[in-house]
Design an enzyme around this catalytic site. Sequence first.
Site: not given
Length: 328
Positions: A133, A160
């Site tokens: 990501s 995350y």
Amino acid sequence: MNVRPDPVLVTGAAGFIGHAVAHRLLGRGERVIGLDIVNDYYDVGLKEARLSTLNGHAAFDFHRIDVADADRVAALVRDAGVRRVVHLAAQAGVRYSLENPFAYQRSNLQGHLAVLEACRHAPGFEHLVYASSSSVYGDKPMGGEGFTEDEPATAPVSLYAATKRACELMSASYAALYKFPQTGLRFFTVYGPWGRPDMAIFGFTRKILSGEPIEVYGEGRMARDFTYIDDIVDGVVGALDRAPASGEHRVLNIGDSHPVGLMDMIGSLERALGREAVKIMRPMQPGDVTATFADVSRLRVLTGYRPRVMLDEGIDRFVSWYREFYQM
């Protein structure tokens, strides 16, 4: 490329990107094994509807398995003769990581390790492509150039992001130890038909059509590298087809490389919907970053990757799908 007899395993096949990647692989004649637990992080009906578009393909075989179940994942890879994996299953969402951190530990860390173990024991294994990501870059002032893969990525601002960076480090160690090629793709913001309801374009569309106000975080000053799903799939499949050398682990950005301001995106959405949004301006949320902007030159050199769908066109396509799917 020449279509291979061995299947490609796509984890997260009921998810937004996994569903699209599986369709692309099937469309070129590949056999595809899909894996997904189909959890209730967002609308299960949407996930099942995605799967229904895949289940009609004779070359698609679906397994409802938790990616963190290492024994079942390993057995699936071994018994099916899998040599290539596109690992997209993960617990997504920055804000949800503030509410349910252990979901990220299980899906992202334990799940990634389960896939790594399955791959390293698979005979003749050739290439693991997995989802990282852009969140790993953290938050920093943006200049005239996008984030490059050489950025240190040492200051994630959400759990995350930390799990995604940890997955990269786990993959680097497995590539070095067990000599199987791996590619990590740092996804920037993805949108389009069949998208995720927790993403801004999807959520804003629902609220604008329902006459509800939308909350604009960062008081509208944020910018994102919005990339249409078909362009993303080009990059994923292009990377899959070009494995690095044995024992090599590489990380590549995948995005549009043209950041769009949040207020500009909302304006494009208002145009497509024919309605003006009622906006409530909010401060930045914990874990959010001000701007993301991908330098995709390495992926372009490797695969010829070049996004083609501009935001206005992509939003028009998304709105058309949304109106048809939800009968609005």
